[in-house]
Scaffold this motif. Structure first.
Motif, mmCIF file in Angstrom:
data_model
loop_
_atom_site.group_PDB
_atom_site.id
_atom_site.type_symbol
_atom_site.label_atom_id
_atom_site.label_comp_id
_atom_site.label_asym_id
_atom_site.label_seq_id
_atom_site.Cartn_x
_atom_site.Cartn_y
_atom_site.Cartn_z
ATOM 1 N N ILE A 149 -18.907 -9.317 -13.520
ATOM 2 C CA ILE A 149 -20.154 -9.987 -13.146
ATOM 3 C C ILE A 149 -19.914 -11.482 -12.958
ATOM 4 C CG2 ILE A 149 -22.430 -10.675 -14.024
ATOM 5 C CD1 ILE A 149 -22.525 -7.854 -15.371
ATOM 6 N N LYS A 150 -19.206 -12.105 -13.881
ATOM 7 C CA LYS A 150 -18.941 -13.539 -13.788
ATOM 8 C C LYS A 150 -18.098 -13.874 -12.560
ATOM 9 C CE LYS A 150 -21.302 -15.132 -17.084
ATOM 10 N NZ LYS A 150 -22.427 -16.012 -16.775
ATOM 11 N N MET A 151 -17.148 -13.019 -12.223
ATOM 12 C CA MET A 151 -16.334 -13.254 -11.034
ATOM 13 C C MET A 151 -17.191 -13.172 -9.773
ATOM 14 S SD MET A 151 -12.782 -11.327 -12.007
ATOM 15 C CE MET A 151 -11.790 -11.981 -10.679
ATOM 16 N N LYS A 152 -18.113 -12.222 -9.718
ATOM 17 C CA LYS A 152 -19.010 -12.103 -8.568
ATOM 18 C C LYS A 152 -19.898 -13.338 -8.448
ATOM 19 C CE LYS A 152 -19.236 -7.073 -8.288
ATOM 20 N NZ LYS A 152 -20.106 -5.892 -8.442
ATOM 21 N N GLU A 153 -20.399 -13.824 -9.579
ATOM 22 C CA GLU A 153 -21.224 -15.038 -9.569
ATOM 23 C C GLU A 153 -20.421 -16.224 -9.045
ATOM 24 O OE1 GLU A 153 -22.640 -15.565 -13.562
ATOM 25 O OE2 GLU A 153 -24.099 -13.930 -13.388
ATOM 26 N N PHE A 154 -19.190 -16.348 -9.492
ATOM 27 C CA PHE A 154 -18.315 -17.436 -9.062
ATOM 28 C C PHE A 154 -18.072 -17.370 -7.554
ATOM 29 C CE2 PHE A 154 -14.020 -18.924 -8.080
ATOM 30 C CZ PHE A 154 -14.120 -20.248 -8.476
ATOM 31 N N ILE A 155 -17.789 -16.186 -7.050
ATOM 32 C CA ILE A 155 -17.542 -15.999 -5.615
ATOM 33 C C ILE A 155 -18.765 -16.406 -4.810
ATOM 34 C CG2 ILE A 155 -17.185 -14.244 -3.812
ATOM 35 C CD1 ILE A 155 -15.423 -12.754 -5.957
ATOM 36 N N GLU A 156 -19.933 -15.993 -5.228
ATOM 37 C CA GLU A 156 -21.158 -16.353 -4.518
ATOM 38 C C GLU A 156 -21.384 -17.858 -4.516
ATOM 39 O OE1 GLU A 156 -23.226 -14.575 -2.551
ATOM 40 O OE2 GLU A 156 -21.658 -13.074 -2.811
ATOM 41 N N GLU A 157 -21.141 -18.500 -5.644
ATOM 42 C CA GLU A 157 -21.294 -19.951 -5.721
ATOM 43 C C GLU A 157 -20.328 -20.656 -4.777
ATOM 44 O OE1 GLU A 157 -20.792 -20.967 -9.835
ATOM 45 O OE2 GLU A 157 -22.672 -20.009 -10.427
ATOM 46 N N GLU A 158 -19.096 -20.192 -4.737
ATOM 47 C CA GLU A 158 -18.090 -20.795 -3.867
ATOM 48 C C GLU A 158 -18.444 -20.608 -2.392
ATOM 49 O OE1 GLU A 158 -15.422 -22.796 -4.747
ATOM 50 O OE2 GLU A 158 -16.472 -22.693 -6.661
ATOM 51 N N LYS A 159 -18.983 -19.450 -2.052
ATOM 52 C CA LYS A 159 -19.411 -19.203 -0.670
ATOM 53 C C LYS A 159 -20.540 -20.144 -0.286
ATOM 54 C CE LYS A 159 -18.100 -14.352 -0.158
ATOM 55 N NZ LYS A 159 -18.610 -12.978 0.018
ATOM 56 N N MET A 160 -21.479 -20.366 -1.213
ATOM 57 C CA MET A 160 -22.577 -21.281 -0.943
ATOM 58 C C MET A 160 -22.061 -22.703 -0.738
ATOM 59 S SD MET A 160 -25.631 -19.805 -3.447
ATOM 60 C CE MET A 160 -25.921 -21.426 -4.052
ATOM 61 N N ILE A 161 -21.120 -23.116 -1.557
ATOM 62 C CA ILE A 161 -20.528 -24.452 -1.421
ATOM 63 C C ILE A 161 -19.832 -24.586 -0.073
ATOM 64 C CG2 ILE A 161 -18.711 -25.975 -2.304
ATOM 65 C CD1 ILE A 161 -19.492 -24.886 -5.134
ATOM 66 N N GLU A 162 -19.092 -23.560 0.341
ATOM 67 C CA GLU A 162 -18.425 -23.578 1.655
ATOM 68 C C GLU A 162 -19.441 -23.732 2.778
ATOM 69 O OE1 GLU A 162 -16.096 -20.017 1.993
ATOM 70 O OE2 GLU A 162 -14.374 -20.916 0.996
ATOM 71 N N GLU A 163 -20.540 -23.001 2.696
ATOM 72 C CA GLU A 163 -21.578 -23.079 3.730
ATOM 73 C C GLU A 163 -22.180 -24.476 3.798
ATOM 74 O OE1 GLU A 163 -22.657 -20.964 6.155
ATOM 75 O OE2 GLU A 163 -20.861 -19.859 5.583
ATOM 76 N N ILE A 164 -22.454 -25.059 2.647
ATOM 77 C CA ILE A 164 -23.029 -26.397 2.608
ATOM 78 C C ILE A 164 -22.065 -27.400 3.217
ATOM 79 C CG2 ILE A 164 -23.700 -28.288 1.055
ATOM 80 C CD1 ILE A 164 -24.832 -26.044 -0.824
ATOM 81 N N ARG A 165 -20.793 -27.271 2.896
ATOM 82 C CA ARG A 165 -19.786 -28.186 3.441
ATOM 83 C C ARG A 165 -19.693 -28.045 4.962
ATOM 84 N NH1 ARG A 165 -15.321 -27.346 -1.237
ATOM 85 N NH2 ARG A 165 -16.158 -28.905 -2.675
ATOM 86 N N LYS A 166 -19.780 -26.820 5.461
ATOM 87 C CA LYS A 166 -19.727 -26.595 6.921
ATOM 88 C C LYS A 166 -20.909 -27.228 7.606
ATOM 89 C CE LYS A 166 -17.137 -22.254 6.877
ATOM 90 N NZ LYS A 166 -17.222 -20.800 7.089
ATOM 91 N N LYS A 167 -22.090 -27.122 7.016
ATOM 92 C CA LYS A 167 -23.298 -27.681 7.608
ATOM 93 C C LYS A 167 -23.291 -29.207 7.588
ATOM 94 C CE LYS A 167 -26.232 -23.743 6.597
ATOM 95 N NZ LYS A 167 -27.371 -23.231 5.823
ATOM 96 N N CYS A 168 -22.674 -29.790 6.583
ATOM 97 C CA CYS A 168 -22.656 -31.250 6.434
ATOM 98 C C CYS A 168 -21.549 -31.914 7.259
ATOM 99 C CB CYS A 168 -22.496 -31.630 4.985
ATOM 100 S SG CYS A 168 -23.943 -31.244 3.989
ATOM 101 N N SER A 169 -20.592 -31.150 7.747
ATOM 102 C CA SER A 169 -19.509 -31.789 8.505
ATOM 103 C C SER A 169 -19.736 -31.745 9.988
ATOM 104 C CB SER A 169 -18.165 -31.189 8.230
ATOM 105 O OG SER A 169 -18.134 -29.919 7.758
#
Length: 55
Positions: free
Chosen positions: A35-55
């Motif tokens: 469960i914790k690994m899945k949560e971590f993966i989702e958080e990292e995906k969200m961070i990647e998306e935010i970085r893509k939108k901001c660049s």
């Protein structure tokens, strides 16, 4: 869903305390880690998306 086995290293005291509290709730280490690994993966995906939108 297929599962695979992996050996992990845990601090002995942390593991003992986890078992003390998780055991009362019927939580297994592998279930909690999954469960914790899945949560971590989702958080990292969200961070990647935010970085893509901001660049």
């Amino acid at each position: 869903m297929a599962t695979t086995r992996h050996n992990i290293t845990l601090e002995e005291e942390v593991y003992k305390e986890f078992c003390k509290y998780a055991g009362k709730k019927g939580i297994k280490v592998s279930t909690w880690i999954n469960i914790k690994m899945k949560e971590f993966i989702e958080e990292e995906k969200m961070i990647e998306e935010i970085r893509k939108k901001c660049s």
